[in-house]
Design an enzyme around this catalytic site. Structure first.
Site, PDB file in Angstrom:
ATOM      1  N   ASN A  88      -0.581  -4.847   2.258  1.00 16.99           N
ATOM      2  CA  ASN A  88      -1.647  -5.804   1.934  1.00 16.99           C
ATOM      3  C   ASN A  88      -1.150  -7.081   2.102  1.00 16.99           C
ATOM      4  OD1 ASN A  88      -3.558  -3.985   1.111  1.00 16.99           O
ATOM      5  ND2 ASN A  88      -2.655  -3.481  -0.653  1.00 16.99           N
ATOM      6  N   TYR A 117     -13.487  -2.886  -4.402  1.00 11.25           N
ATOM      7  CA  TYR A 117     -13.255  -4.016  -4.086  1.00 11.25           C
ATOM      8  C   TYR A 117     -14.287  -5.290  -4.343  1.00 11.25           C
ATOM      9  CZ  TYR A 117      -8.478  -2.933  -3.354  1.00 11.25           C
ATOM     10  OH  TYR A 117      -6.976  -2.056  -3.524  1.00 11.25           O
ATOM     11  N   HIS A 162     -10.743  -3.983   2.440  1.00 11.53           N
ATOM     12  CA  HIS A 162     -10.904  -4.375   1.369  1.00 11.53           C
ATOM     13  C   HIS A 162     -12.591  -5.222   0.959  1.00 11.53           C
ATOM     14  CE1 HIS A 162      -7.002  -3.878  -0.643  1.00 11.53           C
ATOM     15  NE2 HIS A 162      -7.519  -2.650   0.073  1.00 11.53           N
ATOM     16  N   CYS A 199      -5.762   1.773   5.567  1.00 13.68           N
ATOM     17  CA  CYS A 199      -6.147   1.579   4.103  1.00 13.68           C
ATOM     18  C   CYS A 199      -6.705   3.221   3.724  1.00 13.68           C
ATOM     19  CB  CYS A 199      -7.242   0.586   3.919  1.00 13.68           C
ATOM     20  SG  CYS A 199      -7.745   0.395   2.061  1.00 13.68           S
ATOM     21  N   ARG A 257       3.693  -9.932  -7.883  1.00 14.88           N
ATOM     22  CA  ARG A 257       2.385  -9.565  -8.105  1.00 14.88           C
ATOM     23  C   ARG A 257       1.522  -9.881  -9.468  1.00 14.88           C
ATOM     24  NH1 ARG A 257       0.026  -3.231  -7.898  1.00 14.88           N
ATOM     25  NH2 ARG A 257      -2.295  -3.716  -8.388  1.00 14.88           N
TER      26      ARG A 257
END
Length: 421
Positions: free
Chosen positions: A144, A244, A194, A164, A90
């Site tokens: 995700n 987002y 998102h 989500c 990440r």
């Protein structure tokens, strides 16, 4: 009832455990299996999970294991919450795209594509093993990028649905601002995972009074501050975009922030180290307040609600999920995965009718849907050209020189996770 959580060693899992304990009348779990290859984390999380159940007088059995096949054998539902490559991957997703002046984020842009390429093959292998060991089980995906992963599962014929926490978080926030019960708030929530907008906020069901104009008038400053978007933008849109959407509506501003501040991955990694220390304390028998800063608020309640409805229980009549479009949004392909309110039964999700969508939102949805199609193609079949095409199609990238550089960087940073590289 047997439920299995893949990625059960996540520091995030106690949020889920707390929901299972509090909402046991909605979802009476008899056996909960936490499976994860990281044995050290798994045992810490598993120990806290058992203490939470005991403290809240839940008589369900909690099992921890590293054996995936045993974990899913005979399960009624399997929840996926894994992170291939961990926080280290990440951290990369959030940093190397910045070299091209592109946003660094783990679910959208170049970083989001990297995560999809790492994740889709692993999830599909897990799903195949679920199908062999528990052919009737529902797969609930919280991993995700949810839209791409859910599309991969559905395209392969699995009983899957994506989840989500954005919608339930906004529902709870709006309910607090309106001083009503969350169950009284229904969102006209439309878009892709998102990439969503609240086009109406209704009281007492999908046909109820739309109070979104009042929310924006009375609480616009608060909502805008939470989204980190300017109040005049919300007034001009007349909607509440997902936070987002800031990556699209304030892209360059976000990039500048990311270049000067610690990454979210670094923050989360530090939190995880602290959380694991807390979890090791045998006196701890509830989720610690620090967990609220980890992200994913209300995921447990959304997961319980969804699982209860899929397994024939008493979930809410309408829930926001990720499922196949099938004509719901006529400007998108039928096999696109959209995020909208739906009725949920043991047969799956049936999206509620969606009013006409403003072209301002429909155009962006269509562009990102095209990217997701190409991203899934790259995840399934590999190859530099497929990666390049997906990046070139993404609205946050678009320029061929950026797409070329980002393709090389993506492959270089993820080679160990890409069988074809």
């Amino acid at each position: 009832m047997k439920l299995t959580v893949v990625g059960g060693g996540s520091t995030y899992t106690p949020e889920l455990i707390d929901g299972f304990a509090r909402l046991r009348d909605t979802l009476p779990v008899e056996e909960l299996v936490l499976v994860d290859p990281a044995t050290d984390r798994l045992e810490l999380v598993g120990g806290l999970a058992r203490r939470i159940f005991a403290t809240q007088d839940h008589d369900g059995r909690i099992v921890t294991t590293t054996d995936l096949d045993a974990a899913v054998d005979g399960a009624d539902a399997v929840l996926l919450q894994l992170r291939v490559g961990g926080q280290a991957a990440r951290e990369q997703d959030e940093t190397w795209p910045l070299e091209c002046g592109c946003v660094g984020q783990e679910t959208t842009g170049a970083g989001g594509l990297a995560k999809a390429l790492r994740t889709v093959p692993v999830v599909l292998d897990i799903a195949d093993r679920v199908r062999r060991a528990a052919p009737n089980a529902w797969i609930i995906d919280f991993t995700n990028p949810v839209g791409i992963v859910t599309r991969a599962l559905l395209q392969a014929g699995h009983k899957a649905i994506g989840l989500c926490n954005v919608a339930i978080g906004l529902q709870r926030k709006f309910a607090a601002l309106l001083d009503v019960n969350p169950s009284d708030v229904h969102l006209d929530h439309v878009g892709l995972n998102h990439l969503t907008w609240e086009t109406a906020v209704r009281l007492n069901g999908p046909e109820g009074e739309d109070v979104l104009p009042r929310l924006l008038t009375d609480h616009g400053d608060t909502i805008a501050a939470d989204l980190r978007l300017p109040r005049p933008l919300l007034d001009r849109l007349g909607t509440v975009p997902s936070y987002y959407l800031r990556y699209f509506y304030a892209h360059d501003e976000v990039v500048e922030e990311q270049r000067t501040k610690p990454s979210r991955a670094a923050e989360v990694a530090a939190m995880e180290r602290e959380l694991l220390t807390l979890y090791a304390d045998p006196a701890l028998a509830e989720k610690p307040p620090l967990l609220a800063r980890r992200g994913g608020a209300y995921y447990s309640e959304a997961a319980v609600d969804l699982a209860a409805s899929l397994l024939g229980g008493h979930g809410s009549p309408y829930q926001v999920v990720n499922t196949l479009n099938r004509g719901t949004l006529p400007f998108l392909p039928d096999d696109a995965v959209i995020e909208v309110p739906a009725t949920i039964t043991p047969k799956g999700a049936t999206p509620l009718p969606v009013p006409s969508v403003d072209p301002l939102y429909a155009g962006l949805m269509a562009g990102v849907t095209t990217y997701e199609h190409l991203a899934l193609d790259a995840a399934l079949h590999g190859g530099r050209d497929r990666v390049f095409r997906a990046l070139l199609a993404h609205p946050l990238i678009g320029q061929y020189t950026y797409a070329d550089r980002l393709t090389d960087q993506l492959i270089a940073h993820n080679r160990e996770h890409l069988a074809w590289a």
